[in-house]
Design an enzyme around this catalytic site. Structure first.
Site, mmCIF file in Angstrom:
data_model
loop_
_atom_site.group_PDB
_atom_site.id
_atom_site.type_symbol
_atom_site.label_atom_id
_atom_site.label_comp_id
_atom_site.label_asym_id
_atom_site.label_seq_id
_atom_site.Cartn_x
_atom_site.Cartn_y
_atom_site.Cartn_z
ATOM 1 N N LYS A 128 26.530 6.452 -64.369
ATOM 2 C CA LYS A 128 25.709 6.440 -63.142
ATOM 3 C C LYS A 128 26.554 6.983 -61.987
ATOM 4 C CE LYS A 128 22.798 2.716 -64.831
ATOM 5 N NZ LYS A 128 21.855 1.672 -64.487
ATOM 6 N N HIS A 158 15.207 8.397 -65.350
ATOM 7 C CA HIS A 158 15.766 7.044 -65.272
ATOM 8 C C HIS A 158 15.044 6.248 -64.179
ATOM 9 C CE1 HIS A 158 18.513 3.733 -64.486
ATOM 10 N NE2 HIS A 158 18.896 3.903 -65.746
ATOM 11 N N GLU A 180 13.902 1.371 -71.521
ATOM 12 C CA GLU A 180 14.657 0.583 -70.553
ATOM 13 C C GLU A 180 13.681 -0.142 -69.629
ATOM 14 O OE1 GLU A 180 18.727 3.121 -70.381
ATOM 15 O OE2 GLU A 180 17.655 2.922 -68.510
HETATM 16 O O1 LIG Z 1 20.228 1.903 -66.829
HETATM 17 C C1 LIG Z 1 20.929 1.698 -67.785
HETATM 18 C C2 LIG Z 1 21.311 2.792 -68.705
HETATM 19 O O2 LIG Z 1 20.619 3.936 -68.374
HETATM 20 C C3 LIG Z 1 21.467 0.388 -68.081
HETATM 21 O O3 LIG Z 1 22.271 -0.037 -67.038
HETATM 22 P P1 LIG Z 1 22.908 -1.486 -67.120
HETATM 23 O O4 LIG Z 1 23.360 -1.670 -68.554
HETATM 24 O O5 LIG Z 1 24.059 -1.437 -66.153
HETATM 25 O O6 LIG Z 1 21.836 -2.479 -66.764
#
Ligand SMILES: O=C(CO)COP(=O)(O)O
Length: 255
Positions: free
Chosen positions: A16, A102, A176
């Site tokens: 990220k 995302h 997700e």
């Molecule tokens: O958004 C994510 C992967 O794209 C997951 O993030 P986290 O594991 O930090 O919650």
């Protein structure tokens, strides 16, 4: 009909915007150290750093089989699109995967099913594998209602992407749930398995490989509970410590 054989498992991590430049490069070097272990023959591994570190990461990973990804692209290859990043250039920089749609980009930067689909088409056109994030925004407290609502919300997200890429193009879908991202723990395993089993049916007729990952506070211990529904994990924070990533790789790779 017997169930289709499951595709090769895959584990990946996005940095990220958590790291500075040097931290990203040392993390990528750390991943390189993991390459060549026994998992290598059994699963695929990818890392998605920020754009600025993409080329330096590609150079570090060059001797390995670890795949490099970008966190976004624009849907045109060239032109007057100030500030955007071309899929052609991302491919030339060494990326094999591009992450799209995302939840953070949907919530903060105006990404929609339509733009994610256009970008997925551009990715496939440029020889990149689109990794499209999908997931429901809110969590219903009644488990059965939660599954139905999630499937209803995710179905158009999946269908718009699949309609935009050639039938034989490889696609990765990362389930997700928005409410499970950045949380203390991942979504309930039964929820993930029930939703991903249904989502897999949406891609059943494709000739291209479609892999389904889970993401959202995933880490060591997550995969075994949801292996029935998914082909791997897409990790954030809990894999930013390379030791945790190693554990996850061993779990998913069955070492
Ligand atoms: O958004 C994510 C992967 O794209 C997951 O993030 P986290 O594991 O930090 O919650």
């Amino acid at each position: 009909m017997p169930p289709l054989p499951r595709p090769r498992r895959i584990v990946g991590v996005s940095t990220k915007m958590y790291f500075d430049l040097q931290s990203t490069l040392s993390y990528v070097r750390g991943m390189l150290q993991l390459d060549g272990d026994a998992w290598n023959a059994r699963i695929d591994l990818f890392v998605i750093p920020d754009f600025v570190t993409l080329m330096a990461s590609a150079e570090i990973l060059q001797p390995s089989s670890i795949m490099l990804g970008a966190q976004d692209i624009f849907w045109e290859d060239k032109g007057a699109y100030t500030g955007e990043v071309s899929p052609l250039v991302v491919r030339q920089a060494g990326a094999k995967i591009v992450e799209l749609g995302h939840a953070e980009r949907r919530a903060m930067f105006g990404e929609t099913d339509e733009t994610a689909a256009k970008k997925a088409g551009a990715a496939a056109r440029n020889g990149l594998i689109p990794l499209v994030c999908i997931g429901e925004k809110t969590h219903h407290s009644v488990a059965s209602a939660a599954v139905g609502a999630a499937i209803q919300e995710c179905t158009p997200q999946v269908n718009s992407v699949l309609a935009a890429v050639p039938d034989d193009a490889e696609v990765i879908l990362a389930y997700e749930p928005v409410w499970a991202i950045g949380a203390a723990q991942p979504a309930d395993p039964d929820h993930v398995v029930n939703v991903t089993k249904e989502l897999r049916k949406l891609a059943a007729g494709r000739s291209g490989v479609t892999r389904i990952l889970y993401g959202g506070s995933a880490g060591p211990g997550t995969f075994a509970k949801i292996a029935e529904g998914v082909d791997g994990l897409f990790l954030g924070r809990f894999a930013h410590d390379i030791h945790n990533l190693k554990k996850v790789i061993e779990e998913v790779g069955g070492a």
